[in-house]
Design a protein around this motif. Structure first.
Motif, mmCIF file in Angstrom:
data_model
loop_
_atom_site.group_PDB
_atom_site.id
_atom_site.type_symbol
_atom_site.label_atom_id
_atom_site.label_comp_id
_atom_site.label_asym_id
_atom_site.label_seq_id
_atom_site.Cartn_x
_atom_site.Cartn_y
_atom_site.Cartn_z
ATOM 1 N N ARG A 1 0.798 -1.085 -0.065
ATOM 2 C CA ARG A 1 0.039 0.119 0.115
ATOM 3 C C ARG A 1 0.893 1.171 0.060
ATOM 4 O O ARG A 1 2.025 1.163 0.455
ATOM 5 N N ASP A 2 0.349 2.398 -0.426
ATOM 6 C CA ASP A 2 1.240 3.493 -0.737
ATOM 7 C C ASP A 2 2.377 3.276 -1.470
ATOM 8 O O ASP A 2 2.396 2.485 -2.481
ATOM 9 N N GLN A 3 3.584 3.923 -1.066
ATOM 10 C CA GLN A 3 4.663 3.843 -2.327
ATOM 11 C C GLN A 3 5.717 2.932 -1.709
ATOM 12 O O GLN A 3 6.535 2.613 -2.031
ATOM 13 N N TRP A 4 5.580 2.466 -0.520
ATOM 14 C CA TRP A 4 6.645 1.765 0.325
ATOM 15 C C TRP A 4 6.899 0.250 -0.260
ATOM 16 O O TRP A 4 5.882 -0.583 0.085
ATOM 17 N N TYR A 5 8.206 -0.286 -0.440
ATOM 18 C CA TYR A 5 8.508 -1.636 -0.832
ATOM 19 C C TYR A 5 9.700 -1.922 -0.231
ATOM 20 O O TYR A 5 9.886 -3.164 -0.253
ATOM 21 N N ALA A 6 10.455 -1.127 0.440
ATOM 22 C CA ALA A 6 11.862 -1.463 0.740
ATOM 23 C C ALA A 6 11.813 -2.598 1.753
ATOM 24 O O ALA A 6 12.621 -3.434 1.927
ATOM 25 N N GLY A 7 10.802 -2.475 2.682
ATOM 26 C CA GLY A 7 10.746 -3.696 3.796
ATOM 27 C C GLY A 7 10.685 -4.835 3.253
ATOM 28 O O GLY A 7 10.967 -5.864 3.911
ATOM 29 N N GLU A 8 9.877 -5.068 1.972
ATOM 30 C CA GLU A 8 9.866 -6.336 1.417
ATOM 31 C C GLU A 8 11.187 -6.854 0.883
ATOM 32 O O GLU A 8 11.506 -7.972 1.040
ATOM 33 N N VAL A 9 11.995 -5.845 0.131
ATOM 34 C CA VAL A 9 13.146 -6.316 -0.255
ATOM 35 C C VAL A 9 14.072 -6.696 0.813
ATOM 36 O O VAL A 9 14.728 -7.662 0.927
ATOM 37 N N MET A 10 14.043 -5.686 1.973
ATOM 38 C CA MET A 10 14.865 -5.975 3.172
ATOM 39 C C MET A 10 14.637 -7.711 3.586
ATOM 40 O O MET A 10 15.627 -8.302 4.004
ATOM 41 N N THR A 11 13.396 -7.863 3.764
ATOM 42 C CA THR A 11 12.972 -9.237 4.442
ATOM 43 C C THR A 11 13.565 -10.159 3.446
ATOM 44 O O THR A 11 14.142 -11.445 4.071
ATOM 45 N N PHE A 12 13.587 -10.227 2.224
ATOM 46 C CA PHE A 12 14.153 -11.091 1.297
ATOM 47 C C PHE A 12 15.537 -11.270 1.402
ATOM 48 O O PHE A 12 16.112 -12.559 1.376
ATOM 49 N N VAL A 13 16.234 -10.317 1.345
ATOM 50 C CA VAL A 13 17.698 -10.392 1.514
ATOM 51 C C VAL A 13 18.044 -10.847 2.835
ATOM 52 O O VAL A 13 18.988 -11.865 2.660
ATOM 53 N N ASP A 14 17.445 -10.595 3.596
ATOM 54 C CA ASP A 14 17.838 -11.223 5.063
ATOM 55 C C ASP A 14 17.489 -12.791 4.956
ATOM 56 O O ASP A 14 18.287 -13.499 5.750
ATOM 57 N N ARG A 15 16.622 -13.176 4.340
ATOM 58 C CA ARG A 15 16.488 -14.753 4.225
ATOM 59 C C ARG A 15 17.695 -15.430 3.167
ATOM 60 O O ARG A 15 17.709 -16.442 3.299
ATOM 61 N N LEU A 16 18.316 -14.658 2.481
ATOM 62 C CA LEU A 16 19.345 -15.156 1.800
ATOM 63 C C LEU A 16 20.905 -15.030 2.466
ATOM 64 O O LEU A 16 21.598 -15.899 2.195
ATOM 65 N N GLU A 17 20.858 -14.303 3.482
ATOM 66 C CA GLU A 17 22.107 -14.219 4.159
ATOM 67 C C GLU A 17 22.813 -15.528 4.726
ATOM 68 O O GLU A 17 23.865 -15.857 4.606
ATOM 69 N N PRO A 18 21.934 -16.449 5.140
ATOM 70 C CA PRO A 18 22.543 -17.864 5.739
ATOM 71 C C PRO A 18 23.087 -18.608 4.438
ATOM 72 O O PRO A 18 23.859 -19.813 4.644
ATOM 73 N N HIS A 19 22.950 -18.082 3.312
ATOM 74 C CA HIS A 19 23.399 -18.828 2.039
ATOM 75 C C HIS A 19 24.696 -18.246 1.483
ATOM 76 O O HIS A 19 24.980 -18.270 0.125
ATOM 77 N N LYS A 20 25.405 -17.434 2.300
ATOM 78 C CA LYS A 20 26.568 -16.961 1.930
ATOM 79 C C LYS A 20 27.344 -17.682 0.997
ATOM 80 O O LYS A 20 28.175 -17.335 0.081
ATOM 81 N N ALA A 21 27.712 -18.926 1.659
ATOM 82 C CA ALA A 21 28.526 -19.665 0.963
ATOM 83 C C ALA A 21 28.320 -20.297 -0.317
ATOM 84 O O ALA A 21 29.022 -20.524 -1.089
ATOM 85 N N PHE A 22 26.955 -20.488 -0.465
ATOM 86 C CA PHE A 22 26.332 -20.944 -1.887
ATOM 87 C C PHE A 22 26.708 -19.590 -2.934
ATOM 88 O O PHE A 22 26.989 -20.053 -3.889
ATOM 89 N N PHE A 23 26.561 -18.373 -2.491
ATOM 90 C CA PHE A 23 26.687 -17.416 -3.314
ATOM 91 C C PHE A 23 28.158 -17.069 -3.666
ATOM 92 O O PHE A 23 28.705 -16.709 -4.989
ATOM 93 N N ALA A 24 29.084 -17.343 -2.754
ATOM 94 C CA ALA A 24 30.499 -17.522 -2.828
ATOM 95 C C ALA A 24 30.894 -18.537 -4.069
ATOM 96 O O ALA A 24 31.714 -18.319 -4.853
ATOM 97 N N SER A 25 30.421 -19.515 -3.865
ATOM 98 C CA SER A 25 30.696 -20.713 -4.851
ATOM 99 C C SER A 25 30.366 -20.263 -6.244
ATOM 100 O O SER A 25 30.913 -20.841 -7.105
ATOM 101 N N LEU A 26 29.013 -19.898 -6.223
ATOM 102 C CA LEU A 26 28.204 -19.462 -7.275
ATOM 103 C C LEU A 26 29.325 -18.542 -8.390
ATOM 104 O O LEU A 26 29.558 -18.833 -9.577
ATOM 105 N N THR A 27 29.560 -17.571 -7.589
ATOM 106 C CA THR A 27 30.576 -16.504 -8.361
ATOM 107 C C THR A 27 31.882 -17.082 -8.659
ATOM 108 O O THR A 27 32.490 -16.789 -9.724
ATOM 109 N N SER A 28 32.469 -17.913 -7.660
ATOM 110 C CA SER A 28 33.914 -18.538 -7.903
ATOM 111 C C SER A 28 33.726 -19.589 -9.304
ATOM 112 O O SER A 28 34.785 -19.976 -9.650
#
Length: 159
Positions: free
Chosen positions: A86-113
Motif C-alpha cells: 500500500r502507498d509507495q513503500w516496498y523497501a521492507g519487502e526487499v529487506m526481508t528477502f535479502v535477510d532470508r538469503l544471508e544464511p546462504h553466503k557460502a552458496f553465493f561465494a561458490s556461485l561466483t567462483s
C-alpha cells in the motif's frame, strides 16, 4: 506526533492524493545464471523453488512452448515473490528477502567462483507511484553476498 495527528495527516494525504493506500504490485526476484549447475541444485541449496528455470544444454523454446533452434548456453533460475504493498513503500519487502538469503553466503561465494552470477530484481508494474529507499545495511548485505541489484519497470500495467 500522537495517533490522532497521524490519522489526520494520513486522511489529508489521501484527500490530496487518491493513490495513497491503493494496492500496488511489486515483484522481488532472485535471478541466477550459471554455466553448468542444474536448476534442482540451486533450488535444493537455497530451499527455494524456481518460478522459472531452464538448464544448460536444454532445448530452447518460446514462453508459449514453440521450439527454437539450438540449446541453452547456460542455466537460468528465477524465484519470484509477488508483494502487494500500500502507498509507495516496498523497501521492507526487499529487506526481508535479502535477510532470508544471508544464511546462504557460502552458496553465493561458490556461485561466483565457478562462473555464475546472481541478482535481486525489483519489478514495478505501472500500478502507480512507488518510491522508497533501501537502507545502506541492506545494500551492504547484497555486496557481502556478491548479489547485484536490478530494477525493472513496466510502464504498461501487467497482469
Amino acid at each position: 506526533m500522537n495517533d490522532a495527528s497521524n490519522r489526520e495527516v494520513t486522511e489529508q494525504s489521501e484527500a490530496e492524493n487518491p493513490e495513497v493506500g491503493t494496492p500496488r504490485r511489486v515483484d522481488i526476484e532472485l535471478f541466477i545464471v550459471h554455466p553448468t549447475w542444474e536448476p534442482t541444485e540451486i533450488s535444493t541449496a537455497l530451499g527455494l523453488e524456481a518460478n522459472f528455470a531452464h538448464r544448460v544444454g536444454g532445448p530452447r523454446k518460446t514462453p508459449a512452448g514453440t521450439p527454437l533452434p539450438g540449446n541453452h548456453p547456460d542455466t537460468r533460475w528465477r524465484h519470484c515473490i509477488r508483494c502487494n504493498v500500500r502507498d509507495q513503500w516496498y523497501a521492507g519487502e526487499v529487506m526481508t528477502f535479502v535477510d532470508r538469503l544471508e544464511p546462504h553466503k557460502a552458496f553465493f561465494a561458490s556461485l561466483t567462483s565457478t562462473g555464475g552470477r546472481a541478482s535481486i530484481i525489483i519489478q514495478f508494474f505501472g500500478d502507480g507511484y512507488l518510491g522508497d529507499e533501501l537502507p545502506v545495511a541492506t545494500l551492504a548485505k547484497l555486496v557481502d553476498l556478491g548479489v547485484a541489484l536490478a530494477i525493472e519497470c513496466f510502464a504498461d500495467p501487467q497482469s
